[in-house]
Write a protein that holds these residues in place. Structure first.
Motif, PDB file in Angstrom:
ATOM      1  N   ALA A  71       0.829  -1.211   0.000  1.00  0.00           N
ATOM      2  CA  ALA A  71       0.000   0.000   0.000  1.00  0.00           C
ATOM      3  C   ALA A  71       0.861   1.258   0.000  1.00  0.00           C
ATOM      4  CB  ALA A  71      -0.934  -0.015   1.213  1.00  0.00           C
ATOM      5  N   LYS A  72       1.939   1.253   0.756  1.00  0.00           N
ATOM      6  CA  LYS A  72       2.823   2.421   0.778  1.00  0.00           C
ATOM      7  C   LYS A  72       3.476   2.632  -0.582  1.00  0.00           C
ATOM      8  CE  LYS A  72       3.914   2.526   5.724  1.00  0.00           C
ATOM      9  NZ  LYS A  72       4.980   2.369   6.750  1.00  0.00           N
ATOM     10  N   ASP A  73       3.789   1.524  -1.256  1.00  0.00           N
ATOM     11  CA  ASP A  73       4.400   1.624  -2.577  1.00  0.00           C
ATOM     12  C   ASP A  73       3.424   2.200  -3.612  1.00  0.00           C
ATOM     13  OD1 ASP A  73       6.623   0.957  -4.469  1.00  0.00           O
ATOM     14  OD2 ASP A  73       5.090  -0.366  -5.313  1.00  0.00           O
ATOM     15  N   ILE A 101     -13.312   1.505  -9.364  1.00  0.00           N
ATOM     16  CA  ILE A 101     -11.894   1.742  -9.621  1.00  0.00           C
ATOM     17  C   ILE A 101     -11.455   3.049  -8.972  1.00  0.00           C
ATOM     18  CG2 ILE A 101     -10.160   2.165 -11.405  1.00  0.00           C
ATOM     19  CD1 ILE A 101     -11.073  -0.703 -11.381  1.00  0.00           C
ATOM     20  N   ASP A 102     -12.335   4.032  -8.989  1.00  0.00           N
ATOM     21  CA  ASP A 102     -12.032   5.338  -8.405  1.00  0.00           C
ATOM     22  C   ASP A 102     -11.788   5.248  -6.905  1.00  0.00           C
ATOM     23  OD1 ASP A 102     -11.844   8.235  -9.005  1.00  0.00           O
ATOM     24  OD2 ASP A 102     -13.532   8.404  -7.606  1.00  0.00           O
ATOM     25  N   ARG A 106      -8.536   5.321  -1.959  1.00  0.00           N
ATOM     26  CA  ARG A 106      -9.108   5.275  -0.609  1.00  0.00           C
ATOM     27  C   ARG A 106      -8.881   3.906   0.038  1.00  0.00           C
ATOM     28  NH1 ARG A 106     -13.058   7.763  -3.657  1.00  0.00           N
ATOM     29  NH2 ARG A 106     -14.494   5.991  -3.578  1.00  0.00           N
ATOM     30  N   ARG A 107      -8.943   2.859  -0.747  1.00  0.00           N
ATOM     31  CA  ARG A 107      -8.677   1.517  -0.219  1.00  0.00           C
ATOM     32  C   ARG A 107      -7.237   1.417   0.283  1.00  0.00           C
ATOM     33  NH1 ARG A 107     -12.381  -2.639  -2.822  1.00  0.00           N
ATOM     34  NH2 ARG A 107     -13.903  -1.404  -3.981  1.00  0.00           N
ATOM     35  N   ASP A 118       0.768   6.731  -4.019  1.00  0.00           N
ATOM     36  CA  ASP A 118       0.735   7.913  -4.881  1.00  0.00           C
ATOM     37  C   ASP A 118       0.078   7.649  -6.234  1.00  0.00           C
ATOM     38  OD1 ASP A 118       2.019   9.531  -2.976  1.00  0.00           O
ATOM     39  OD2 ASP A 118       3.996   8.842  -3.626  1.00  0.00           O
ATOM     40  N   TRP A 119      -0.397   6.430  -6.446  1.00  0.00           N
ATOM     41  CA  TRP A 119      -1.109   6.143  -7.687  1.00  0.00           C
ATOM     42  C   TRP A 119      -2.439   6.886  -7.695  1.00  0.00           C
ATOM     43  CZ3 TRP A 119      -0.945   0.802 -10.433  1.00  0.00           C
ATOM     44  CH2 TRP A 119       0.379   0.391 -10.589  1.00  0.00           C
ATOM     45  N   THR A 120      -2.756   7.506  -8.798  1.00  0.00           N
ATOM     46  CA  THR A 120      -4.022   8.225  -8.925  1.00  0.00           C
ATOM     47  C   THR A 120      -5.098   7.286  -9.481  1.00  0.00           C
ATOM     48  OG1 THR A 120      -3.557   8.925 -11.202  1.00  0.00           O
ATOM     49  CG2 THR A 120      -2.760  10.363  -9.397  1.00  0.00           C
TER      50      THR A 120
END
Length: 233
Positions: free
Chosen positions: A29-31, A213-214, A218-219, A34-36
């Motif tokens: 998750a940390k990796d 997907i959006d 948040r996940r 920053d994915w949008t």
């Protein structure tokens, strides 16, 4: 207990995670933090799900009058070995792909046939000539060396994935939507069950897929906040 704010509910079911799996989920998750949503729209999510014929599925409770406990409309029937089907499906932010009904236990060879005849056509439909990343879980057939070779030969990048993480897969929500819509259907055999699944899957809209997907950023934030533990998703 009620005066203290408690209420009796069926507990939510979440996968058991050991310490190492907590750590891997958190690191993953940390990796990806920053994915949008736009970057996640390039990911095709895939999954398998089991559907059973439901006999008299009326939910966990029924409304009845005194003396109606044995009334057929107030009963839930059960069978020892209900007919069921296993289904493979895929989705992106643009919609869903074609379903594949699996006839037997999936090994690496069968899984590669699914990829060839169902995943590739779905990718053409959902992405056209655009690049995409494929998501799958860590089932043995998925992580087999022969399957990895198949992806390399076809030039398809595969998203690294943490074990026991259904809360990170939007397609899990789609299975839930389909099963809720089918709650009161009464298929009599596996062929009717398949037809019902197909018809219900076809009702899923691109807008529903886009919203799911959006939710990926948040996940991921929820996994980080939970330090790798299961989340509400």
């Amino acid at each position: 207990m009620q005066d203290m704010g408690f209420s009796c509910r069926i507990p939510c079911v979440k996968p058991h995670l050991n310490k190492r799996q907590h750590q891997k989920r958190l690191a993953w998750a940390k990796d990806k933090k920053d994915w949008t949503a736009a970057e996640w729209s390039k990911v095709m999510f895939s999954d398998e799900s089991k559907f059973c014929i439901s006999f008299g599925n009326q939910g966990p409770r029924v409304w009845r009058k005194r003396g109606e406990a044995q009334n057929p409309r107030c009963l839930r029937s059960s069978v020892k070995f209900p007919q069921s089907v296993m289904v493979w499906g895929a989705m992106s932010s643009a919609g869903v792909g074609i379903l594949c009904f699996l006839r037997s236990k999936v090994n690496a060879a069968i899984y590669q046939e699914v990829l060839e005849h169902f995943m590739l056509p779905a990718a053409d439909e959902l992405y056209g000539d655009a690049d995409f990343i494929f998501q799958q879980d860590l089932a043995p057939a998925h992580s087999a060396k022969a399957t990895s070779t198949w992806f390399k030969d076809h030039g398809i990048p595969v998203l690294d994935w943490p074990a026991n993480s259904p809360d990170l897969k939007p397609i899990e929500n789609l299975w839930g939507i389909v099963k809720r819509k089918m709650q009161y259907t009464r298929p009599n055999n596996s062929e009717e069950l398949k037809a019902t699944i197909r018809a219900t899957w076809a009702l899923i809209t691109p807008e529903q897929c886009y919203r799911l997907i959006d939710s990926m950023p948040r996940r991921i934030a929820a996994v980080i906040q939970a330090k790798g533990a299961p989340t509400k998703y």
